[in-house]
Design a protein around this motif. Structure first.
Motif, PDB file in Angstrom:
ATOM      1  N   GLU A   1      41.517 -20.097 -24.251  1.00 17.30           N
ATOM      2  CA  GLU A   1      41.731 -21.232 -23.338  1.00 17.30           C
ATOM      3  C   GLU A   1      40.627 -21.284 -22.288  1.00 17.30           C
ATOM      4  O   GLU A   1      40.136 -22.371 -21.928  1.00 17.30           O
ATOM      5  CB  GLU A   1      43.103 -21.118 -22.678  1.00 17.30           C
ATOM      6  CG  GLU A   1      44.291 -21.306 -23.624  1.00 17.30           C
ATOM      7  CD  GLU A   1      44.601 -20.068 -24.469  1.00 17.30           C
ATOM      8  OE1 GLU A   1      45.449 -20.168 -25.376  1.00 17.30           O
ATOM      9  OE2 GLU A   1      43.973 -19.007 -24.228  1.00 17.30           O
ATOM     10  N   GLN A   2      40.221 -20.133 -21.789  1.00 16.36           N
ATOM     11  CA  GLN A   2      39.142 -20.093 -20.787  1.00 16.36           C
ATOM     12  C   GLN A   2      37.833 -20.599 -21.386  1.00 16.36           C
ATOM     13  O   GLN A   2      37.095 -21.347 -20.732  1.00 16.36           O
ATOM     14  CB  GLN A   2      38.968 -18.654 -20.288  1.00 16.36           C
ATOM     15  CG  GLN A   2      40.158 -18.116 -19.501  1.00 16.36           C
ATOM     16  CD  GLN A   2      40.122 -16.587 -19.365  1.00 16.36           C
ATOM     17  OE1 GLN A   2      39.076 -15.965 -19.528  1.00 16.36           O
ATOM     18  NE2 GLN A   2      41.273 -15.990 -19.095  1.00 16.36           N
ATOM     19  N   LEU A   3      37.547 -20.194 -22.617  1.00 15.53           N
ATOM     20  CA  LEU A   3      36.313 -20.655 -23.253  1.00 15.53           C
ATOM     21  C   LEU A   3      36.368 -22.156 -23.531  1.00 15.53           C
ATOM     22  O   LEU A   3      35.367 -22.871 -23.345  1.00 15.53           O
ATOM     23  CB  LEU A   3      36.076 -19.882 -24.551  1.00 15.53           C
ATOM     24  CG  LEU A   3      35.587 -18.441 -24.385  1.00 15.53           C
ATOM     25  CD1 LEU A   3      35.674 -17.677 -25.700  1.00 15.53           C
ATOM     26  CD2 LEU A   3      34.149 -18.424 -23.861  1.00 15.53           C
ATOM     27  N   ALA A   4      37.520 -22.623 -24.014  1.00 15.63           N
ATOM     28  CA  ALA A   4      37.646 -24.056 -24.273  1.00 15.63           C
ATOM     29  C   ALA A   4      37.446 -24.867 -23.000  1.00 15.63           C
ATOM     30  O   ALA A   4      36.780 -25.917 -23.002  1.00 15.63           O
ATOM     31  CB  ALA A   4      39.014 -24.355 -24.889  1.00 15.63           C
ATOM     32  N   ALA A   5      37.993 -24.374 -21.894  1.00 15.79           N
ATOM     33  CA  ALA A   5      37.826 -25.074 -20.608  1.00 15.79           C
ATOM     34  C   ALA A   5      36.364 -25.067 -20.167  1.00 15.79           C
ATOM     35  O   ALA A   5      35.836 -26.063 -19.659  1.00 15.79           O
ATOM     36  CB  ALA A   5      38.706 -24.424 -19.551  1.00 15.79           C
ATOM     37  N   ALA A   6      35.686 -23.949 -20.394  1.00 15.14           N
ATOM     38  CA  ALA A   6      34.277 -23.846 -19.995  1.00 15.14           C
ATOM     39  C   ALA A   6      33.399 -24.795 -20.788  1.00 15.14           C
ATOM     40  O   ALA A   6      32.336 -25.226 -20.297  1.00 15.14           O
ATOM     41  CB  ALA A   6      33.792 -22.411 -20.194  1.00 15.14           C
ATOM     42  N   GLY A   7      33.828 -25.132 -22.006  1.00 16.04           N
ATOM     43  CA  GLY A   7      32.993 -25.973 -22.858  1.00 16.04           C
ATOM     44  C   GLY A   7      33.312 -27.449 -22.819  1.00 16.04           C
ATOM     45  O   GLY A   7      32.747 -28.215 -23.622  1.00 16.04           O
ATOM     46  N   GLU A   8      34.187 -27.888 -21.926  1.00 19.65           N
ATOM     47  CA  GLU A   8      34.586 -29.293 -21.908  1.00 19.65           C
ATOM     48  C   GLU A   8      33.411 -30.240 -21.695  1.00 19.65           C
ATOM     49  O   GLU A   8      33.403 -31.365 -22.192  1.00 19.65           O
ATOM     50  CB  GLU A   8      35.663 -29.513 -20.843  1.00 19.65           C
ATOM     51  CG  GLU A   8      37.012 -28.920 -21.241  1.00 19.65           C
ATOM     52  CD  GLU A   8      38.075 -29.139 -20.176  1.00 19.65           C
ATOM     53  OE1 GLU A   8      37.735 -29.664 -19.094  1.00 19.65           O
ATOM     54  OE2 GLU A   8      39.247 -28.790 -20.427  1.00 19.65           O
TER      55      GLU A   8
END
Length: 618
Positions: free
Chosen positions: A154-161
């Motif tokens: 989830e943290q990585l997905a948020a960082a890649g928005e």
């Protein structure tokens, strides 16, 4: 026969990488269930489109934090859904996941991170994070640590928005067959682990030919979608090949982190796979559980009759497949049909009810046990391979299983038996070499052949028989060379035995160290009305000794007297990975066992010398 080859059935795509199938399947069949995730006591399907979207979101996040083409990222976790997401996200970028066993010591972890110059590490839980933290000093390349149990994806997905999808696609399109896919470290029975450099093309050569040749195994019955439960470690090449083959073949994939029967069997019953891949230890445990249930319910005699009928029935089918017999007799078919409803159907129900095939590798499986499962309606196809061969090099064909062998070369593979009996392998799945170790690479890759270090022979039909490992040959003081595998495997089939390690280097005869299975021991004592025993008490119990002596004497019938076990000792300990006595793939660490059991070994030979007339001693 010295050499046997099977031509390839599928060509490895040269201009694409492993992640391409994720995006292609999502575009062509977006609603196909490619994964299943556990939700409470049930399972929820994940469509091809949803899986692609999760992979893409994590890939964008990895780009956003600085992961680039060729970077190495360590993955330290048990088998779980998030690992597969990370594999394909990293492969989408041309990055290289580096699997680490979750049981690895701090020293092993530090070596892998330093040897690969990993720029990031993904761990499963806080304990793993602390292990990484304890070794990260001096690892200048390591920039990131993410923890799955704390929402890493989830943290990585948020960082890649804010990262454009186009950037991921540019990286993905640069990946070709020759691109390095992963560095997998050999668990190693001796010495420091070596990093095997495996390309996208190695995986593709293996998976495409497996799907082409073993379509009967990988397809569903009556139009149903095939499904497999992955419970082998994803840190092992066997587990990774299951992952890749399932995704390329449209096979629904589920994840289970435990191989303990108490956890695995209920999961199999709930997930209901059509085929599984496992190591012999798992099948041995399943059979022991079935036998124990029968004994507890007072049906031990019926189970043993059913067992023998299944073995005879499977033997008759085997002879028929090779035009060596007419098949099961009418009387045997009637007996088999009776026990199918009383016993075999219940065995299949425990495995989910849909299981028709299983593939086994990692070590030798008992021929008799393989025959039982075939007679019970589950055909176990034994195969052979190494990390260096990207998993399977040989496997039994489903229509012609030669039980007790590891089958013929898979399509696109050649097997050669060298002058000294060593098995050599050639094919598109053979790895590129060892990372940062040209000396080891040149000693293993010889003129296009992989020298395996294993010993064996090919029969007239090209089926490979494994007889041992060159480095594990025991040489007695009388000069007799003995491969320990055959006897160890036979002794280990006894329900009480957890592990068996033969010894005898520079000794006058072969002896064995035997450990007991705690659960099997408790059951064995209970059904005989005997009181519980501590591990220490069990080593000197006369009834247990007599039981194991019968098992050893039976095993000795398959070898010459000079190769037979002349003495054995029951140990109060267990051989475990945590104790450093087993590899993560459950192979014996022989040198470590010899050091840990030095006192027992000396006592064993001293006792035998004191009573030389006794055929077997403890």
């Amino acid at each position: 026969m010295r050499e046997f080859s099977v031509p390839a059935l599928a060509r490895c795509p040269k201009a694409e990488g492993l992640a391409e199938s994720v995006y292609r399947t999502a575009e062509q069949t977006p609603q196909l269930a490619v994964m299943a995730r556990r939700l409470g006591d049930g399972w929820v399907d994940v469509t091809a489109a949803a899986f692609r979207d999760q992979v893409l979101a994590v890939a964008r996040g990895l780009l956003a934090v600085g992961i680039r083409f060729g970077d190495r990222v360590a993955l330290m976790s048990r088998t779980r859904y998030e690992w597969t997401i990370l594999d394909y996200a990293l492969w989408s970028l041309g990055a290289q996941p580096v699997p680490v066993y979750p049981t690895s010591s701090a020293e092993q972890l530090r070596w892998i991170l330093a040897d690969t110059r990993a720029v990031a590490c993904v761990v499963e839980n806080e304990d793993h994070a602390m292990t990484v933290g304890s070794v990260c000093d001096g690892l200048e390349d390591l920039q990131h640590i993410w923890q799955l149990d704390s929402g890493a994806l989830e943290q990585l997905a948020a960082a890649g928005e804010g990262m454009p999808e186009e950037y991921v696609n540019q990286h993905r399109q640069a990946v070709v067959a020759e691109t390095v896919a992963t560095i997998i470290y050999t668990s190693g029975t001796t010495g420091r682990p070596k990093g095997c450099v495996i390309t996208h093309g190695n995986f593709l050569a293996e998976s495409e030919n497996l799907l082409a040749r073993y379509g009967e195994v990988f397809s569903g019955r009556g139009g149903e979608q095939p499904a497999t439960l992955l419970f082998l470690p994803l840190a092992h090449v066997f587990g990774r090949m299951i992952e890749v083959t399932a995704i390329r073949g449209g096979i629904k994939l589920g994840h289970e982190p435990s191989t303990s029967p108490a956890q695995l069997l209920p999961t199999l019953a709930a997930f209901r796979p059509t085929f599984i891949l496992a190591v012999p230890y798992v099948f041995e445990k399943m059979l022991r559980r079935a036998r124990e249930r029968a004994e507890r319910s007072g049906r031990a005699s019926a189970f043993e009759k059913a067992y023998q009928v299944a073995v005879r029935y499977a033997e008759a089918l085997e002879r028929q497949a090779f035009d060596e017999g007419p098949g099961p007799s009418a009387a045997l078919r009637v007996q088999h049909q009776l026990y199918d409803s009383l016993v075999y159907g219940k065995v299949r129900a425990v495995l989910g009810g849909r299981l028709r095939y299983a593939m086994s590798g990692g070590s030798a499986m008992s021929r008799e046990q393989s025959l039982f499962f075939r007679g019970a309606g589950v055909t176990v196809l034994e195969g052979y391979g190494l990390t260096e061969s990207t998993a399977a090099a040989t496997a039994n064909p489903p229509e012609k299983v030669r039980f007790g062998t590891v089958g013929q070369p898979i399509p696109g593979t050649s097997v050669l038996i060298a002058e000294d009996g060593e098995i050599w392998i050639s094919g598109g799945q053979v790895f590129q070499g060892y990372l940062n170790n040209t000396e080891a690479t040149s000693g293993t890759l010889r003129g296009g052949w992989l020298s395996t270090g294993d010993l064996g022979h090919l029969d007239r039909l090209g089926y490979l028989h494994i007889t041992g490992r060159k480095k594990e040959i025991i040489v007695t003081s009388g000069g007799k060379s003995v491969s320990p595998v055959v006897l160890e495997d036979r002794i280990r089939t006894h329900p009480l035995v957890a592990h068996c390690a033969l010894i005898g280097d520079d000794r006058p005869f072969i002896a064995a160290l035997i450990t007991l299975d705690p659960e099997a021991l408790d059951h064995w004592l209970r059904v005989r009305g005997l009181p519980p025993l501590s591990p220490i008490e069990a080593t000197t119990d006369q009834e247990i000794h007599a039981e194991l002596q019968r098992a050893v004497l039976t095993a000795n019938t398959v070898v010459s007297r000079a190769e037979s076990v002349r003495a054995f000792r029951i140990l109060p300990i267990e051989f475990t990975e945590q104790a450093g006595l087993l590899t993560p793939s459950l192979k014996l660490r022989r040198r470590a066992i010899a050091r840990a059991c030095a006192t027992d070994i000396e006592a064993l030979y001293a006792n035998a010398a004191a009573s030389p007339s006794a055929p077997l001693t403890t």
